[in-house]
Motif scaffolding. Sequence first.
Motif, short mmCIF file in Angstrom:
data_model
loop_
_atom_site.label_atom_id
_atom_site.label_comp_id
_atom_site.label_asym_id
_atom_site.label_seq_id
_atom_site.Cartn_x
_atom_site.Cartn_y
_atom_site.Cartn_z
N UNK A 420 -7.19 123.75 -11.73
CA UNK A 420 -6.33 124.52 -10.83
C UNK A 420 -5.23 123.67 -10.19
N UNK A 421 -5.14 122.39 -10.56
CA UNK A 421 -4.06 121.56 -10.04
C UNK A 421 -3.37 120.86 -11.20
N UNK A 422 -2.14 120.44 -10.97
CA UNK A 422 -1.43 119.69 -12.01
C UNK A 422 -1.57 118.20 -11.71
N UNK A 423 -1.72 117.38 -12.76
CA UNK A 423 -2.17 116.00 -12.55
C UNK A 423 -1.20 115.07 -11.85
N UNK A 429 -1.38 124.42 -9.68
CA UNK A 429 -0.47 124.75 -10.78
C UNK A 429 -0.11 126.24 -10.74
N UNK A 430 0.82 126.64 -11.57
CA UNK A 430 1.41 127.97 -11.52
C UNK A 430 0.39 129.10 -11.67
N UNK A 431 -0.53 129.08 -12.68
CA UNK A 431 -1.47 130.21 -12.82
C UNK A 431 -2.34 130.43 -11.58
N UNK A 432 -2.85 129.33 -11.04
CA UNK A 432 -3.70 129.50 -9.85
C UNK A 432 -2.88 129.94 -8.64
N UNK A 433 -1.64 129.46 -8.56
CA UNK A 433 -0.78 129.87 -7.44
C UNK A 433 -0.50 131.37 -7.50
N UNK A 434 -0.32 131.92 -8.69
CA UNK A 434 -0.08 133.36 -8.82
C UNK A 434 -1.28 134.16 -8.29
N UNK A 496 3.27 123.37 -7.75
CA UNK A 496 4.39 122.95 -8.60
C UNK A 496 4.52 123.99 -9.71
N UNK A 497 5.73 124.57 -9.81
CA UNK A 497 5.93 125.67 -10.74
C UNK A 497 6.47 125.21 -12.09
N UNK A 498 7.37 124.24 -12.11
CA UNK A 498 7.90 123.69 -13.36
C UNK A 498 8.35 122.27 -13.10
#
Length: 586
Positions: A420-423, A429-434, A496-498
Amino acid sequence: MPFFVPVGRRLSAALGLCLALLCLPAFAIDAAPADADPAPIALDARRATISLDGRSQQLLDPTGALGIDDIAAGPPGLNWRLRGAGERTVLSGQTALWLRFDVLMRDTQAHWELELARSGTDAITMYYRDAQGQWRVQRAGDRLAVSDWANPDRYPVFSLDVRPDETVRYWVRVEHARVPFSGVFQLHDHNTLREQRIHQQFVLGAYFGMALLLTVVALANMAVFRDAAFATYAIYISLLGLSMAASLGVGGQFLWPNLVRWNQEAEFVLLPLMGLVGLMFVRQVAQPRRIGRTLDRLCLALAAAWLIGIVWDQSLPSALSLQALSALGTLSMLTIAAMLGLAWRSGETWIRWFAVSMVPVLLASTLPVLRNFNLLSSNFLSQYGIVIAASIEAPLLFYALLMRSRIQHETQARAHALERTEPLTGLTHRPHFLLRLHDSLVRAQRYGHHSALLLVHLHNHAEIAARHGREVADRALVIAASQLRAVARDVDTAARLDDDSFALLIEGPVKPDQVLHTATSLLANGLRLSPRLPAGTTLRLRVVAALLPDADSELAQDAAAHLEWMRQGMLTLSEEPRKAILRLNF
């Protein structure tokens, strides 16, 4: 020649040195034959404890056929000799050991007792004639239930007759197969012996209480951390405690006072099982297979040999089977020392704590082996050495295991967090944020309040990458993420989205001024110089802010549609280079 010797060799050298030092008494014992009977032992108020060393005589009966009448009659040919300190006697076959000593009772106010200061003796019987000339017999030993002893206790204890100013002769018959017999016979007045027992029971109670507590805590940690090493440790510490209970007489006195057969065999079963489990415990923690398979396969072979040896010793008990188990114990200790030495070389802090914690018990475990090979007499160190070593080992070993589990747990937590986080930044990360954004929209509509969404763009990310390289550009992203976390509350979500865009979900209820203050703080923090960036480099951020849900929008609870709405706002903001904040609906 290198200065540092490998740790495994140093541990083996230390083990060998300790074995050599402990073996020295074997060459110093020389019991001289007695030319005459020793003088009677006078019992008075001046001394509360008297050793029989040098004050008693001993005789070996090779057939075990002599009875008390034969011994008391004193026929020619009986070779009585003085019993010295630290004597060790091998009683093979039916051989029995006889002792005799004379007592002159002068202190009739005290009740005197004879104690053999060791447990595990097969059978021990004391004889004397009372004032009427009749034989009085008292028995103890593992062949009897402790409840049937003359005086139930941890060690064999016999009461002396009270006849003032009269010399009374006592005979003691000892049967003890397979293990060389050695032990200290002492005379105590009753009060001194009871006080001594109270002190001993207090110390032993503290040890066994600690062992029980560590077992329970280890099982709890096994359930919490899902670490099999704690389960093996719980078995190891339990068997160690039960082994000590058997060898110190605590088991026979309190745990199994009526189980005669088990009381005879408990020490011969529990100590080998403790050695087996200890070997497998060190193998599980040190993991020698990471270095090579030879040592790992040796551990498995020794484990199988332990099981075969235990079955052999219980099915066909003999001095040979016991010596085979003792030899296995020696090989296991050397193998454990090798595993600890190799593990030490890994340099990990927790494994070094583990190696240090195992050394005391490893050294103390040589004492039963030396005793079984007739190289060491029964004394305080041989009886209580493992208990002392285990008390030193327990806190260090448990600390090492906790450190190991914490490191493993942190690794697992980081691996789980990647779901659920980006490294790079550690943000959601985006999917979990949505998912979080969708839940926030549902709550805001249900309770009639506003939350807020900030879309943050690192406007000069591409410029930093082109000028200073990808590493510095990634560092700029990490700094921007930390600034985003700095303005977020515990209930808020930063993501972080992108490549160069972030989002901050501010949970409601929230006011427009609060949203604007947060956006302004982000811009100001980005413009501050950072020592982790090249001189003169700052973060130029662009922020689009909106209150959710939007009263005039038809986006409802569609999280992806809200992000697209915010992205369109960011495209609009990029067309106005002098503007850094865009408010969409407030």
